[in-house]
Design a protein around this motif. Sequence first.
Motif, short mmCIF file in Angstrom:
data_model
loop_
_atom_site.label_atom_id
_atom_site.label_comp_id
_atom_site.label_asym_id
_atom_site.label_seq_id
_atom_site.Cartn_x
_atom_site.Cartn_y
_atom_site.Cartn_z
N VAL A 10 -27.41 -27.89 53.30
CA VAL A 10 -28.35 -26.72 53.04
C VAL A 10 -28.79 -25.78 51.81
O VAL A 10 -27.68 -25.57 51.32
N ALA A 11 -29.29 -26.18 51.40
CA ALA A 11 -29.75 -25.72 49.71
C ALA A 11 -31.25 -24.88 49.21
O ALA A 11 -32.31 -25.29 50.04
N PRO A 12 -31.77 -24.24 48.70
CA PRO A 12 -32.31 -23.83 48.55
C PRO A 12 -33.00 -24.88 47.16
O PRO A 12 -32.70 -25.56 47.43
N LEU A 13 -34.68 -24.49 47.62
CA LEU A 13 -35.20 -25.66 46.70
C LEU A 13 -34.72 -26.46 46.08
O LEU A 13 -35.35 -27.82 44.76
N ALA A 14 -34.60 -24.83 44.51
CA ALA A 14 -34.15 -25.62 43.44
C ALA A 14 -33.74 -26.51 43.25
O ALA A 14 -33.57 -27.19 42.34
N TYR A 15 -32.40 -26.58 43.56
CA TYR A 15 -31.45 -27.39 43.84
C TYR A 15 -31.98 -28.95 43.92
O TYR A 15 -31.06 -30.15 44.05
N MET A 16 -33.22 -28.97 44.27
CA MET A 16 -33.79 -30.38 44.96
C MET A 16 -33.97 -31.44 43.23
O MET A 16 -34.77 -32.45 42.96
N ARG A 17 -33.99 -30.31 42.38
CA ARG A 17 -34.99 -30.56 41.09
C ARG A 17 -33.98 -31.75 40.16
O ARG A 17 -32.35 -31.56 40.21
N GLY A 18 -35.00 -33.42 40.58
CA GLY A 18 -33.84 -34.29 39.05
C GLY A 18 -32.78 -35.27 40.07
O GLY A 18 -32.73 -35.85 39.76
N ARG A 19 -33.07 -34.68 41.58
CA ARG A 19 -33.21 -35.76 42.45
C ARG A 19 -33.64 -36.55 42.91
O ARG A 19 -34.55 -36.84 43.35
N THR A 20 -32.82 -37.66 44.07
CA THR A 20 -33.70 -39.06 44.69
C THR A 20 -33.01 -39.20 45.73
O THR A 20 -31.50 -38.90 46.16
N LEU A 21 -33.02 -39.16 47.14
CA LEU A 21 -33.20 -38.62 48.12
C LEU A 21 -33.08 -39.42 49.30
O LEU A 21 -33.65 -40.19 49.79
N ASN A 22 -31.90 -40.88 49.19
CA ASN A 22 -32.02 -42.32 49.90
C ASN A 22 -30.81 -41.62 51.23
O ASN A 22 -30.71 -40.77 51.25
N ASP A 23 -31.62 -42.33 51.91
CA ASP A 23 -30.95 -42.80 53.56
C ASP A 23 -30.27 -41.04 54.28
O ASP A 23 -29.67 -40.85 54.46
N ALA A 24 -31.75 -40.92 54.12
CA ALA A 24 -31.92 -38.63 54.20
C ALA A 24 -33.19 -38.84 55.14
O ALA A 24 -33.80 -39.22 55.05
N PHE A 25 -32.13 -37.70 55.84
CA PHE A 25 -33.55 -36.59 56.68
C PHE A 25 -33.57 -34.80 56.04
O PHE A 25 -32.68 -34.73 56.27
N ILE A 26 -35.08 -35.46 55.58
CA ILE A 26 -34.69 -34.51 54.37
C ILE A 26 -36.22 -33.26 55.25
O ILE A 26 -37.31 -33.52 55.69
N ILE A 27 -35.81 -32.06 54.91
CA ILE A 27 -36.72 -31.01 56.10
C ILE A 27 -37.21 -29.82 54.97
O ILE A 27 -36.21 -29.21 54.46
N LEU A 28 -37.71 -29.34 54.52
CA LEU A 28 -38.92 -28.82 53.88
C LEU A 28 -38.87 -27.71 54.45
O LEU A 28 -40.49 -27.66 54.98
N ASP A 29 -38.72 -26.47 54.85
CA ASP A 29 -39.14 -24.95 55.41
C ASP A 29 -39.43 -23.99 54.78
O ASP A 29 -39.60 -24.12 53.43
N GLU A 30 -40.42 -23.48 55.36
CA GLU A 30 -41.19 -22.44 54.41
C GLU A 30 -41.65 -22.95 53.00
O GLU A 30 -42.02 -21.85 52.81
N ALA A 31 -42.51 -24.37 53.31
CA ALA A 31 -43.21 -24.50 52.87
C ALA A 31 -44.01 -23.71 52.11
O ALA A 31 -44.97 -24.28 50.85
N GLN A 32 -45.13 -22.84 52.84
CA GLN A 32 -46.49 -22.30 52.67
C GLN A 32 -45.85 -21.58 50.88
O GLN A 32 -46.44 -20.77 50.35
N ASN A 33 -44.07 -20.79 50.55
CA ASN A 33 -43.83 -20.62 49.49
C ASN A 33 -43.48 -21.20 48.65
O ASN A 33 -42.87 -20.85 47.78
N THR A 34 -44.07 -22.70 48.71
CA THR A 34 -43.43 -23.35 46.86
C THR A 34 -45.45 -23.58 45.84
O THR A 34 -45.89 -23.10 47.07
#
Length: 327
Positions: free
Chosen positions: A214-238
Amino acid sequence: MDKTVIAIPSSIAMIEITGSGDAFLNQYEKSFAELGITVRGNEFLLRGAQASIEEFRSLIAELLIVIRSGQVLTSDAVERSIAMIRGKSGDKPGDVLSLNILSNRGRTIRPKTANQKKYVDSIDQSTITFGIGPAGTGKTYLAVAKAVQALQAKQVMRIILTRPAVEAGERLGFLPGTLHEKIDPYLRPLFDALHDMVDPDSIPKLMSNGTIEVAPLAYMRGRTLNDAFIILDEAQNTSPEQMKMFLTRLGFNSRMVITGDVTQVDLPSGTKSGLRVITEILEGVGDITFVELESSDVVRHRLVGDIVDAYARFDVKSLPQRNLGRP
């Protein structure tokens, strides 16, 4: 005027279908005011137009399916079932309300509306699903339930939950405390959903070994997310750039769910919402589904749906006046 008898099977107690103190029966009489409805033993005696009788017969048949699935009927479930029976979408209450997503500590998580079932089905069928709608429609909660279900079924190896910490401008360094203390207020709704679905004692271990992140969106930068279920919540604030960054993190054997409410954007004035423009950007791209949830899908207090509708009417009414003030 036609007369019909609908018999309830002896395996089901009549109180299950009429409700304690005839609470459900009162709902039937209010919603089917054109019918004369009398209960005698385990039978409904109906008097009225044949079309209304058949509609009521369909409702009772669907409610019996829900009861046989192990659910205890509630006034909310009865009200939503009546709405589905009378709707034109063809959705059946028995299919919607008896779908079990996840069970934990004696509690079963299910969709409660036809749109919620459509949302859940889309998550199963599409690699990327957008759930867009007002507060209280179960966007995040159902997405987390599907993520935990996928993890338990070993369809994915980890769950990643993220949301933009927009109030802090995602510049968390200037806030006092440890990293956990800094991000906790922004990610607390995701932790709350997790605690409903996973043994709370196991969550620290799952987080420490990377199974749940569980991490802020900024921590996703530069990563490739394999074998994962990924949820972006409150996406209106991107921003559009952040949305692009997030979507391009998708790796192999992964699934994404993006949730948000375009009427509750907290971005600085002049900053576009990435969620508002994404439908145009991704139009025609396969394996991506957009599901629109509405005030009728709100599963919080009944007033929440009324409040959402009131704000929508106010926005429509005031829009011309707002536009007049623009240069």
